[in-house]
Design an enzyme around this catalytic site. Structure first.
Site, PDB file in Angstrom:
ATOM      1  N   TYR A  97      10.319  -6.792 -12.374  1.00  0.00           N
ATOM      2  CA  TYR A  97      10.258  -7.216 -10.958  1.00  0.00           C
ATOM      3  C   TYR A  97       8.763  -7.204 -10.389  1.00  0.00           C
ATOM      4  CZ  TYR A  97      10.163  -6.315  -5.996  1.00  0.00           C
ATOM      5  OH  TYR A  97       9.877  -6.167  -4.788  1.00  0.00           O
ATOM      6  N   LYS A 153       6.492 -10.367  -8.596  1.00  0.00           N
ATOM      7  CA  LYS A 153       5.738 -10.436  -7.595  1.00  0.00           C
ATOM      8  C   LYS A 153       4.153 -10.709  -7.892  1.00  0.00           C
ATOM      9  CE  LYS A 153       8.569  -9.656  -4.353  1.00  0.00           C
ATOM     10  NZ  LYS A 153       8.632 -10.539  -3.166  1.00  0.00           N
ATOM     11  N   GLY A 197      11.555   2.941 -15.640  1.00  0.00           N
ATOM     12  CA  GLY A 197      10.653   1.982 -14.794  1.00  0.00           C
ATOM     13  C   GLY A 197       9.806   2.700 -13.855  1.00  0.00           C
ATOM     14  N   HIS A 216      17.839   3.172  -3.700  1.00  0.00           N
ATOM     15  CA  HIS A 216      16.606   3.724  -2.986  1.00  0.00           C
ATOM     16  C   HIS A 216      16.826   5.394  -2.267  1.00  0.00           C
ATOM     17  CE1 HIS A 216      15.136  -0.491  -2.109  1.00  0.00           C
ATOM     18  NE2 HIS A 216      14.542   0.035  -3.218  1.00  0.00           N
ATOM     19  N   ALA A 246      12.132 -14.049   0.732  1.00  0.00           N
ATOM     20  CA  ALA A 246      13.371 -14.118   0.018  1.00  0.00           C
ATOM     21  C   ALA A 246      13.135 -13.827  -1.600  1.00  0.00           C
ATOM     22  CB  ALA A 246      13.754 -15.714   0.095  1.00  0.00           C
ATOM     23  N   SER A 281       4.401  -6.284  -3.567  1.00  0.00           N
ATOM     24  CA  SER A 281       4.690  -4.926  -3.771  1.00  0.00           C
ATOM     25  C   SER A 281       3.652  -3.916  -4.379  1.00  0.00           C
ATOM     26  CB  SER A 281       5.933  -5.073  -4.644  1.00  0.00           C
ATOM     27  OG  SER A 281       6.291  -3.614  -5.224  1.00  0.00           O
ATOM     28  N   ILE A 322      17.850  14.123  -8.459  1.00  0.00           N
ATOM     29  CA  ILE A 322      16.284  13.972  -8.425  1.00  0.00           C
ATOM     30  C   ILE A 322      16.023  13.466 -10.042  1.00  0.00           C
ATOM     31  CG2 ILE A 322      14.289  15.149  -8.441  1.00  0.00           C
ATOM     32  CD1 ILE A 322      15.012  16.942  -6.257  1.00  0.00           C
ATOM     33  N   ASP A 342      18.986 -22.183   0.072  1.00  0.00           N
ATOM     34  CA  ASP A 342      18.167 -21.275  -1.045  1.00  0.00           C
ATOM     35  C   ASP A 342      16.754 -22.029  -0.989  1.00  0.00           C
ATOM     36  OD1 ASP A 342      19.314 -20.062  -3.962  1.00  0.00           O
ATOM     37  OD2 ASP A 342      17.380 -20.793  -3.755  1.00  0.00           O
TER      38      ASP A 342
HETATM   39  N1  UDP Z   1      14.750   9.026  -6.526  1.00  0.00           N
HETATM   40  C1  UDP Z   1      15.650  10.228  -6.861  1.00  0.00           C
HETATM   41  N2  UDP Z   1      17.033   9.925  -6.357  1.00  0.00           N
HETATM   42  C2  UDP Z   1      17.571   8.909  -5.962  1.00  0.00           C
HETATM   43  C3  UDP Z   1      16.976   7.946  -5.808  1.00  0.00           C
HETATM   44  C4  UDP Z   1      15.514   7.744  -5.832  1.00  0.00           C
HETATM   45  O1  UDP Z   1      15.038  11.298  -7.302  1.00  0.00           O
HETATM   46  O2  UDP Z   1      18.618   9.192  -5.648  1.00  0.00           O
HETATM   47  C5  UDP Z   1      13.307   8.973  -6.936  1.00  0.00           C
HETATM   48  C6  UDP Z   1      13.002   7.564  -7.850  1.00  0.00           C
HETATM   49  O3  UDP Z   1      13.084   8.150  -9.005  1.00  0.00           O
HETATM   50  C7  UDP Z   1      11.649   7.589  -7.534  1.00  0.00           C
HETATM   51  C8  UDP Z   1      11.497   7.819  -6.058  1.00  0.00           C
HETATM   52  O4  UDP Z   1      12.641   8.629  -5.730  1.00  0.00           O
HETATM   53  O5  UDP Z   1      10.827   8.433  -8.113  1.00  0.00           O
HETATM   54  C9  UDP Z   1      11.649   6.475  -5.056  1.00  0.00           C
HETATM   55  O6  UDP Z   1      12.616   5.676  -5.567  1.00  0.00           O
HETATM   56  P1  UDP Z   1      13.190   4.509  -4.855  1.00  0.00           P
HETATM   57  O7  UDP Z   1      14.125   3.757  -5.356  1.00  0.00           O
HETATM   58  O8  UDP Z   1      13.366   4.860  -3.258  1.00  0.00           O
HETATM   59  O9  UDP Z   1      11.854   3.666  -4.511  1.00  0.00           O
HETATM   60  P2  UDP Z   1      10.922   3.009  -5.765  1.00  0.00           P
HETATM   61  O10 UDP Z   1       9.645   3.695  -5.793  1.00  0.00           O
HETATM   62  O11 UDP Z   1      11.756   2.957  -7.081  1.00  0.00           O
HETATM   63  O12 UDP Z   1      10.636   1.475  -5.510  1.00  0.00           O
END
Ligand code: UDP
Length: 327
Positions: free
Chosen positions: A145, A149, A287, A193, A79, A122, A211, A56
């Site tokens: 988060y 960062k 978020g 994601h 990490a 990020s 969506i 760690d």
């Molecule tokens: N998103 C979506 N459906 C999913 C997963 C993500 O509509 O099943 C949208 C999410 O709300 C965001 C975009 O896709 O607007 C990218 O999300 P992700 O989690 O891939 O990356 P983030 O920008 O949150 O780091």
């Protein structure tokens, strides 16, 4: 060319991005050390040509021992915990790991041979933006988060003179896809994601796509992001190591392709692969910012790297191919 003499430490080298960075590094250099506690990383993503140490970043004794024993001159610090919604609920956990962990690692560099530090930051530190965002935009982290960062960046910048190292901070945009080697990719699905979710649904007989939010102030009401292939991002890390080792100047760089795609754009591409998929329009995800994509002028100029995988369909297909292999 990377300098041969010293070793490179990759913290988080058993993770999604870390494993792709190590895959590129071991092609150029043979003394690569991975430090990973395997909480969010996976042993099976660790490269056989690198030395793997389970541990760690918060453990000062282990970190000190590694820096000295392997004569580390460069640290690629990846990490971190990275689940945005979990961070909102478990701030202390994220504070301890992402902020104190980074502080611990940096303090351990005192009286060692560490000269270069690459840090995974990020695009979320920018918050909601209009148009392409450049590195000199004042950070406005809107999630915990993102805050961790932002603090991590500051710890690295603040101690650079005191501990005598150069740094490269890479602000990642949305990372997706999997290595053409087919050996590594994203395993963890709990982050939700978009590309991971699409890849999972691609293997189903009756795919269902959610969506999140269709009432944002964007061209079609869905969120806009700048998706980059993980192997291109890995190349950018290697280039940063070379630049720091040779030019000896600290850097803060965006890593995106500079083009925003809406969720709907991506889903439309997916629909060509899976024609029978069902689309569910859901509420906004807490978020999420409406749009963020990179101004890449500075990073294109400084990195001078041509991306190898800048093709959204191919990125999606590589995520799907990896998912097939995982199952
Ligand atoms: N998103 C979506 N459906 C999913 C997963 C993500 O509509 O099943 C949208 C999410 O709300 C965001 C975009 O896709 O607007 C990218 O999300 P992700 O989690 O891939 O990356 P983030 O920008 O949150 O780091």
């Amino acid at each position: 060319m990377l300098k041969k003499k010293n070793s490179i430490l990759v913290t988080g080298g058993a993770g999604y991005i870390g494993s792709h960075v190590v895959e590129q590094l071991v092609k150029k250099k043979d003394n690569i050390i991975i430090l990973d506690n395997l909480v969010t990383g996976f042993k099976k993503l660790t490269n056989k040509k690198a030395k793997f140490i389970k541990g760690d970043i918060k453990n000062t004794i282990i970190v000190n021992k590694i820096l000295k024993k392997y004569n580390i001159d460069t640290i690629i610090h990846l990490a971190a915990y990275l689940n945005i919604s979990e961070a909102e609920k478990s701030k202390k956990k994220y504070f301890i790991n992402n902020i104190l962990g980074t502080e611990n690692l940096i303090k351990a560099c005192q009286n060692t041979n560490v000269k270069n530090i690459i840090f995974s930051s990020s695009c979320s530190i920018y918050g909601n933006i209009q148009g392409a965002v450049s590195e000199n935009k004042k950070p406005n982290p809107m999630s915990y988060y993102a805050y961790t960062k932002y603090k991590g960046e500051n710890i690295i910048k603040k101690n650079s003179k005191k501990y005598n190292y150069r740094y490269a901070i890479l602000r990642y945009f949305n990372v997706a896809g999997a290595s053409p080697s087919k050996k590594i990719g994203e395993i963890e699905s709990s982050h939700g994601h978009l590309f991971k979710n699409l890849a999972i649904q691609a293997l189903k007989k009756y795919p269902v796509i959610n969506i999140f939010g269709s009432d944002y102030k964007t061209k079609d009401g869905t969120c806009i992001r700048d998706y980059v292939h993980v192997s291109d991002l890995a190349d950018a890390h290697i280039k940063c190591v070379e630049l720091l080792q040779n030019k000896k100047k600290s850097l803060v760089l965006n890593y995106g392709y500079g083009k925003g795609y809406s969720v709907e754009d991506i889903v439309n591409i997916f629909k060509k692969i899976k024609k029978n998929c069902l689309i569910n329009y859901k509420d906004r995800r807490p978020g999420d910012v409406a749009q963020v994509y990179a101004n890449i002028k500075k990073s294109r100029k400084i990195l001078n790297l041509k991306p190898r995988f800048n093709n959204i369909k191919k990125i999606l297909q590589s995520s799907i191919n990896w998912e097939k292999k995982l199952n």
